[in-house]
Scaffold this motif. Structure first.
Motif, PDB file in Angstrom:
ATOM      1  N   HIS A   1     -42.782 -40.964  36.012  1.00 11.45           N
ATOM      2  CA  HIS A   1     -43.514 -42.235  35.954  1.00 11.45           C
ATOM      3  C   HIS A   1     -44.822 -42.125  36.711  1.00 11.45           C
ATOM      4  CE1 HIS A   1     -39.536 -44.611  35.190  1.00 11.45           C
ATOM      5  NE2 HIS A   1     -39.971 -43.981  34.125  1.00 11.45           N
ATOM      6  N   TYR A   2     -44.758 -41.497  37.887  1.00 11.85           N
ATOM      7  CA  TYR A   2     -45.959 -41.356  38.715  1.00 11.85           C
ATOM      8  C   TYR A   2     -47.014 -40.513  37.999  1.00 11.85           C
ATOM      9  CZ  TYR A   2     -48.996 -39.842  42.537  1.00 11.85           C
ATOM     10  OH  TYR A   2     -50.093 -39.565  43.324  1.00 11.85           O
ATOM     11  N   LEU A   3     -46.608 -39.385  37.413  1.00 10.74           N
ATOM     12  CA  LEU A   3     -47.566 -38.494  36.754  1.00 10.74           C
ATOM     13  C   LEU A   3     -48.129 -39.118  35.484  1.00 10.74           C
ATOM     14  CD1 LEU A   3     -45.791 -35.041  37.196  1.00 10.74           C
ATOM     15  CD2 LEU A   3     -47.887 -35.822  38.316  1.00 10.74           C
ATOM     16  N   GLU A   4     -47.279 -39.859  34.775  1.00  7.27           N
ATOM     17  CA  GLU A   4     -47.770 -40.525  33.566  1.00  7.27           C
ATOM     18  C   GLU A   4     -48.808 -41.583  33.906  1.00  7.27           C
ATOM     19  OE1 GLU A   4     -44.144 -41.833  31.873  1.00  7.27           O
ATOM     20  OE2 GLU A   4     -43.671 -39.902  30.915  1.00  7.27           O
ATOM     21  N   GLU A   5     -48.578 -42.334  34.982  1.00  2.76           N
ATOM     22  CA  GLU A   5     -49.575 -43.306  35.432  1.00  2.76           C
ATOM     23  C   GLU A   5     -50.832 -42.601  35.902  1.00  2.76           C
ATOM     24  OE1 GLU A   5     -49.598 -46.617  35.331  1.00  2.76           O
ATOM     25  OE2 GLU A   5     -47.727 -46.515  34.180  1.00  2.76           O
ATOM     26  N   LYS A   6     -50.634 -41.469  36.583  1.00  6.07           N
ATOM     27  CA  LYS A   6     -51.765 -40.701  37.100  1.00  6.07           C
ATOM     28  C   LYS A   6     -52.617 -40.156  35.967  1.00  6.07           C
ATOM     29  CE  LYS A   6     -53.556 -38.755  40.898  1.00  6.07           C
ATOM     30  NZ  LYS A   6     -54.011 -39.525  42.083  1.00  6.07           N
TER      31      LYS A   6
ATOM     32  N   LEU B   1     -50.928 -29.924  34.834  1.00  7.41           N
ATOM     33  CA  LEU B   1     -50.204 -31.190  34.921  1.00  7.41           C
ATOM     34  C   LEU B   1     -49.274 -31.367  33.721  1.00  7.41           C
ATOM     35  CD1 LEU B   1     -52.915 -33.683  36.252  1.00  7.41           C
ATOM     36  CD2 LEU B   1     -50.909 -32.821  37.454  1.00  7.41           C
ATOM     37  N   LYS B   2     -49.758 -30.970  32.546  1.00  3.49           N
ATOM     38  CA  LYS B   2     -48.915 -31.064  31.360  1.00  3.49           C
ATOM     39  C   LYS B   2     -47.686 -30.170  31.489  1.00  3.49           C
ATOM     40  CE  LYS B   2     -52.503 -32.339  28.014  1.00  3.49           C
ATOM     41  NZ  LYS B   2     -53.238 -31.934  26.794  1.00  3.49           N
ATOM     42  N   ASN B   3     -47.880 -28.990  32.052  1.00  2.00           N
ATOM     43  CA  ASN B   3     -46.768 -28.071  32.264  1.00  2.00           C
ATOM     44  C   ASN B   3     -45.743 -28.660  33.244  1.00  2.00           C
ATOM     45  OD1 ASN B   3     -45.404 -25.422  32.155  1.00  2.00           O
ATOM     46  ND2 ASN B   3     -46.103 -25.240  34.257  1.00  2.00           N
ATOM     47  N   LEU B   4     -46.260 -29.330  34.277  1.00  2.00           N
ATOM     48  CA  LEU B   4     -45.380 -29.948  35.263  1.00  2.00           C
ATOM     49  C   LEU B   4     -44.583 -31.084  34.639  1.00  2.00           C
ATOM     50  CD1 LEU B   4     -44.373 -30.260  38.151  1.00  2.00           C
ATOM     51  CD2 LEU B   4     -46.400 -31.653  38.665  1.00  2.00           C
TER      52      LEU B   4
END
Length: 532
Positions: A437-442, A453-456
């Motif tokens: 959720h955090y990365l998608e918002e980021k 980031l996509k790999n993560l």
């Protein structure tokens, strides 16, 4: 000085050997170290090594108490706070009174004041031994938590009782009202000093630019400052360390940097291991000097007194713990308690786990030889010998039979806990979900084309799928894939170590840089193995 250093180096080597033997035999290492100390005491080379009260109270006790307070779960401590408080204070006072009555009736010339002094000395159990045994036998978490919490407070309460009893023997007077007020003052003032010193060191850690090395050293300085300041004002140094340690432990994430937490835990584990080892080995080494100090009292009579008082101590503790269980059930009708029906099995285990240790021996050794520099302290040598016998019997007899008792009773915890593996999967799933959720918002506000980031995100989604299947009980294939991934990844990490070793032969690479990446690989291996 050189001879003393050599002796202690040999003792440390003996400790390491005995612990290896204890692990091989599946025994708690304190028991093996105590027996080993008894055997080593027959060697003339080690017979001049003695325990002094200063060695225990001023050097060993502060860091050991602080580490215990640091490791204990505050949540568990608060959950069982009433039982812990009951074990730490009333049980110590009741035990001291009963031992006073029994010893004064048993030993000719023993007064109630001297008996109360003996009771204060031998009333506090040593948690290191009992908790170590409980963890090895996978005892209920609640029993371990109560034993750990009790150990943080009972040393303080017993030493306070000892202080008042010692004053009564020396002066020949005892004022109950004055003693009660003094007891309350010593407890409250000691606790407040510990909290105050803890806040000072919290500010130092939080607002000064410290390196990990400085922070780790400060963690060793902290308990000594708490203890010495409290003792300077004649209040409880033990409670000061306990309260200050609990305060700082609850703020550990904001107190230390990540590097200090990783490095500090390793340093503290090693130091505490050696200190505990020395304590138990030194107890065993004291036998010849204690026997030689008996004087006019025959060894047979002294052993008989020690055995009878040890049995009385064991029975008294068991009766009190079982009574506490019944009392808790009655009080549940009037106040909220952690467990409405504690039953009798866990209280019996806690009662049987009353193993005595170094604090009792140090307290006995701190009894002055003379009163006012002239009159010999009555029965000092006998008190010291009885204390040693109590430690020996409870350590060996109770310690060796405690695992059998836990297995025989098939003790179950008060509440059925979530299995550890399931807890770990639930935590990892929660972390993965919130992280996604955090990365998608980021990614909505940041660089959306970042390949790393996509790999993560892709890795987190894969892991989240595994955690969901695991919790549903349908993760056979996923578990196999994850195990295969873990095995290959561990092999890869070892391969990376070999690559780093090859690079280290190249003079163009700094070895400190190579070591840094070795440490990062170690952390990755730790994370991989612990997540399985």
């Amino acid at each position: 000085m050189e001879n003393i250093l050599v002796e202690y180096v040999y003792l440390i080597l003996i400790i390491l050997g005995l612990v290896v033997i204890a692990n091989r035999l599946g025994l708690a290492y304190p028991i093996v170290l105590l027996i080993g100390g008894l055997a080593v005491s027959a060697i003339p080379f080690f017979q001049n090594i003695t325990i002094t009260p200063e060695l225990v109270f001023l050097i060993f006790l502060p860091p050991l108490l602080y580490e215990a307070a640091w490791q204990i779960s505050w949540k568990e401590f608060w959950k069982w706070r009433r039982i812990i408080a009951g074990f730490a204070f009333p049980i110590v006072i009741i035990t001291s009174c009963l031992i006073a009555l029994i010893s004064s009736s048993l030993i000719p010339g023993f007064t109630l004041a001297i008996g109360f002094l003996l009771g204060g000395i031998i009333s506090p159990p040593d948690s290191i031994s009992s908790v170590t045994i409980m963890k090895q036998t996978k005892a209920p978490k609640s029993a371990i938590s109560v034993a750990e919490g009790e150990s943080l407070l009972n040393d303080a309460s017993s030493l306070i009782v000892f202080r008042f009893a010692l004053a009564a023997v020396i002066t020949g007077q005892f004022n109950l009202q004055e003693a009660t007020l003094s007891f309350v003052w010593v407890v409250i003032a000691g606790s407040l000093i510990g909290l105050a010193v803890g806040l000072v060191f919290y500010g130092i850690h939080r607002w000064l630019p410290l390196t990990p090395s400085i922070e780790i050293i400060l963690t060793f300085v902290t308990p000594y400052c708490m203890y010495y300041l409290a003792e300077h004002f004649h209040v409880s140094g033990v409670l000061a360390v306990v309260c200050g340690g609990l305060l700082l432990s609850s703020k550990r994430q904001g107190l230390l940097s990540y590097a200090s937490r990783i490095q500090g835990e390793n340093v503290w584990n090693s130091i505490v291991f050696i200190l505990n080892g020395l304590v138990f080995l030194l107890i065993g080494l004291q036998l010849p000097s204690i026997v030689n100090q008996l004087g006019d009292i025959s060894l047979t009579s002294a052993i008989l007194y020690g055995i009878l008082i040890s049995l009385a101590l064991i029975v008294t503790r068991i009766i009190i713990t079982l009574f506490t269980s019944g009392f808790t059930r009655v009080m549940s009708n009037f106040i909220e308690v952690s467990e409405v029906n504690p039953g009798w099995k866990i209280p019996l285990v806690l009662g049987w786990a009353g193993i005595r240790g170094v604090v009792s021996l140090a307290a006995a050794l701190s009894i002055p030889i003379y009163i006012n520099g002239e009159t010999p302290f009555p029965y000092r040598n006998l008190i010291l010998f009885i204390t040693f016998i109590v430690i020996l019997i409870t350590m060996i007899f109770n310690g060796l039979t405690l695992p059998w008792l836990i297995r025989k009773l098939n003790v179950m915890d008060f509440q059925t806990p979530i299995p550890v593996h399931r807890q770990e999967v639930m935590i990892q799933k929660k972390l993965a979900t919130e992280s996604l959720h955090y990365l998608e918002e980021k990614s909505k506000t940041g660089p959306g084309k970042n390949k790393h980031l996509k790999n993560l995100i892709s890795r987190l989604k894969t892991e989240l799928g595994y955690f969901e299947e695991e919790l549903k009980g349908m993760s056979g294939a996923h578990r196999g894939e994850r195990k295969e991934y873990g095995d290959v990844y561990l092999e890869l990490l070892q391969f990376q170590r070999d690559v780093l070793n090859d690079l280290n032969h190249d003079s163009g690479f700094d070895e400190d840089v190579i070591r840094k990446y070795h440490t990062l690989i170690d952390i990755e291996e730790f994370k991989t193995r612990e997540s399985d």
